[in-house]
Design a protein around this motif. Structure first.
Motif, PDB file in Angstrom:
ATOM      1  N   ILE A 106       0.847  -1.199   0.000  1.00  0.00           N
ATOM      2  CA  ILE A 106       0.000   0.000   0.000  1.00  0.00           C
ATOM      3  C   ILE A 106       0.882   1.249   0.000  1.00  0.00           C
ATOM      4  N   ALA A 107       1.927   1.232   0.826  1.00  0.00           N
ATOM      5  CA  ALA A 107       2.809   2.398   0.947  1.00  0.00           C
ATOM      6  C   ALA A 107       3.532   2.702  -0.367  1.00  0.00           C
ATOM      7  N   PHE A 108       3.982   1.670  -1.075  1.00  0.00           N
ATOM      8  CA  PHE A 108       4.634   1.900  -2.366  1.00  0.00           C
ATOM      9  C   PHE A 108       3.661   2.561  -3.347  1.00  0.00           C
ATOM     10  N   GLY A 109       2.390   2.138  -3.330  1.00  0.00           N
ATOM     11  CA  GLY A 109       1.395   2.765  -4.190  1.00  0.00           C
ATOM     12  C   GLY A 109       1.175   4.229  -3.840  1.00  0.00           C
ATOM     13  N   ILE A 110       1.195   4.537  -2.548  1.00  0.00           N
ATOM     14  CA  ILE A 110       1.035   5.934  -2.124  1.00  0.00           C
ATOM     15  C   ILE A 110       2.231   6.760  -2.575  1.00  0.00           C
ATOM     16  N   ARG A 111       3.424   6.177  -2.530  1.00  0.00           N
ATOM     17  CA  ARG A 111       4.611   6.917  -3.005  1.00  0.00           C
ATOM     18  C   ARG A 111       4.462   7.255  -4.489  1.00  0.00           C
ATOM     19  N   GLN A 112       3.958   6.322  -5.284  1.00  0.00           N
ATOM     20  CA  GLN A 112       3.738   6.615  -6.706  1.00  0.00           C
ATOM     21  C   GLN A 112       2.848   7.842  -6.879  1.00  0.00           C
ATOM     22  N   ILE A 113       1.774   7.890  -6.104  1.00  0.00           N
ATOM     23  CA  ILE A 113       0.816   8.989  -6.222  1.00  0.00           C
ATOM     24  C   ILE A 113       1.433  10.302  -5.759  1.00  0.00           C
ATOM     25  N   LEU A 114       2.091  10.284  -4.599  1.00  0.00           N
ATOM     26  CA  LEU A 114       2.651  11.522  -4.052  1.00  0.00           C
ATOM     27  C   LEU A 114       3.751  12.084  -4.943  1.00  0.00           C
ATOM     28  N   ASP A 115       4.511  11.215  -5.600  1.00  0.00           N
ATOM     29  CA  ASP A 115       5.520  11.702  -6.542  1.00  0.00           C
ATOM     30  C   ASP A 115       4.855  12.486  -7.679  1.00  0.00           C
TER      31      ASP A 115
END
Length: 491
Positions: free
Chosen positions: A373-382
């Protein structure tokens, strides 16, 4: 006193708040949604939303302190949704819910081909997906022509309630901006050419901002709700944005992470920016813009893992996951168990576990899920950073009870998260909008107080940077195989 009510996916909640932001009383009524067919998600707008607003209004009005008066109210709700009503404001069919209702896939494809993907992105700010209302209207027009012909107006969840309370036919700018491709986000106006093409004879609601007073409670509504006749009613908006407003996400660079059954992200921006992997919308404050993103699973995946691994208690689950080192000893998970919304927009995506060995146990699975989940959030925040670099990140939602989940997101993204002392939810933001609307609260008021900060562990940064590179390659590497498997789904 100010009354805020929010109609969420699983419940309707109301709060009675004074003008300093102190909560005096609250009420909650649980409800569900109807899933009559695969890909359909509906709610009876009258029997659920309106009746629960009536019940909560009556209960909270009865709790008004002695010598206090109710000065204004505001209602938010799930969205974007589609409620079609006749001339007497009777819903003609169940409300079609937001992106979890995927019935209009053929209409999404045909409208995209007709209007042009590039033109939609430029005018609306967002590509058409299951989140968009325009294709849902087109679906009713194609599949239920008698219903469409009988409709005199169309509403979102909160604008339906505003109409029931006041008789006014309005929609707030933010909700309208999620009714793609009917709204020109850059111009804060209806895109009348496309709106008339899709809506046909259906009139367009008047556009207002969420804190605008759109009318007053009618005698008929007062009889059903127990509210005083003439009570000012603010427009309200989609619940996630009202919640962001409630925790002070108001200035460019402010962002909210909402931990729940799914994850939802909102960031305020200062200039128009469109990205095919994000949603560009009007903001809550007048003449402002926001970016948004949402996953298809989060807490729902954790609940699923609990159910298939012996139903451990939350405390036991947390203890086991905490025993596993960062990186889950080489186990990576794509958390796409219900497809994925942003940033891949792929309903046929599926979950993938990579690196699984005999030494991995239940704790590894749970930590890998949180890290996925956290890796997916990093994609979005980038991608958010491409529009406006974040200035602060506020975290809300029930998922914050898991220290593994919250810490994984800070470690993977390298961002600190601010946790408010009270994260009451969208109903609290509604009360604030009502206060601003009636002029009892200054427009720049922020009732949120930050209680703690979740900071990244620098020792994990290099590890997570390396794992993120591998994780980001997993979806494109497995997409074709997963799509072939998805084709065998019984749905």
């Amino acid at each position: 006193m100010l009354l805020g009510i929010d109609m969420g996916t699983g419940s309707t909640k109301g709060v009675l708040v004074d003008t300093a932001g102190a909560v005096v009383a609250s009420e909650t009524i649980s409800h569900g949604m109807d899933l009559p067919r695969p890909g359909w998600a509906e709610v009876d707008a009258d029997a659920v939303w309106w009746r629960e607003v009536c019940a909560i209004s009556a209960a909270l009005t009865a709790k008004l302190p002695a010598n206090a008066t109710l000065a204004g109210m505001c209602v938010s709700g799930v969205g974007p949704c589609l409620v079609l009503c006749d001339a007497d404001l009777r819903p003609l069919r169940p409300a079609i819910l937001y992106g979890i209702d995927t019935r209009a896939h053929a209409e999404i494809a045909s409208l995209t081909e007709e209007l042009g993907e590039k033109a939609i992105l430029d005018r609306a700010g967002t590509l058409l997906s299951s989140q968009a209302v325009g294709p849902k209207i087109e679906w009713v027009r194609n599949h239920e022509p008698e219903t469409f012909a009988a409709a005199a107006g169309w509403y979102g969840s909160n604008s339906y309630i505003a109409a029931k309370l006041t008789g006014e036919y309005v929609m707030d700018h933010h909700t309208a901006s999620q009714c793609d491709p009917l709204y020109a986000t850059r111009e804060f106006a209806w895109n009348r050419e496309w709106a008339e093409r899709i809506c046909g004879p259906l009139p367009l609601p008047d556009l207002v901002w969420p804190s605008d007073i759109v009318g007053r409670v009618t005698p008929a509504a007062a009889r059903e709700t127990g509210l005083p006749v003439g009570l000012p009613v603010a427009a309200g908006t989609v619940d996630a944005y009202s919640e962001a407003f409630s925790v002070g996400v108001r200035r460019p660079g402010d962002q909210m992470l909402m931990y729940g059954s799914t994850m939802f992200l909102v960031q305020v921006i200062d200039e128009y920016h469109s990205d095919p992997a994000l949603w560009t919308t009007a903001g809550v404050d007048p003449q402002t813009l926001s970016l948004a993103a949402g996953t298809s699973t989060a807490g729902t995946m954790i609940n699923w893992l609990q159910s298939v691994t012996g139903r451990p208690s939350f405390d036991d689950l947390t203890a086991e996951a905490l025993e596993v080192p960062a990186g889950s000893e080489g186990l990576l998970m794509l958390p796409y168990l219900a497809g994925e919304r942003t940033p891949v927009f792929d309903p046929k995506a599926r979950g993938v576990l990579a690196g699984l060995t005999l030494r991995h146990g239940r704790g590894h699975l749970f930590r890998a899920a949180y890290e996925g989940i956290a890796f997916g959030i990093r994609q979005i925040l980038d991608r958010f950073d491409d529009a406006h670099e974040a200035t602060r990140t506020v975290a809300v939602g029930g998922g914050l009870k898991s220290p593994v989940w919250a810490q994984a997101i800070s470690d993977v993204t390298g961002r600190s998260q601010l946790v408010p002392e009270q994260a009451i939810g969208a109903s609290y933001g509604d009360a604030l909008l009502a206060g601003i609307g009636v002029g009892l609260v200054p427009p720049d008021t922020d009732w949120a107080t930050i209680a703690r900060e979740i900071t990244p562990n620098p020792r994990n940064r290099e590890l997570y940077d390396d794992l993120f590179t591998t994780w980001a390659q997993m979806y494109p590497a497995t997409r074709d195989q997963v799509h072939r498997l998805a084709a065998a789904d019984p749905d």
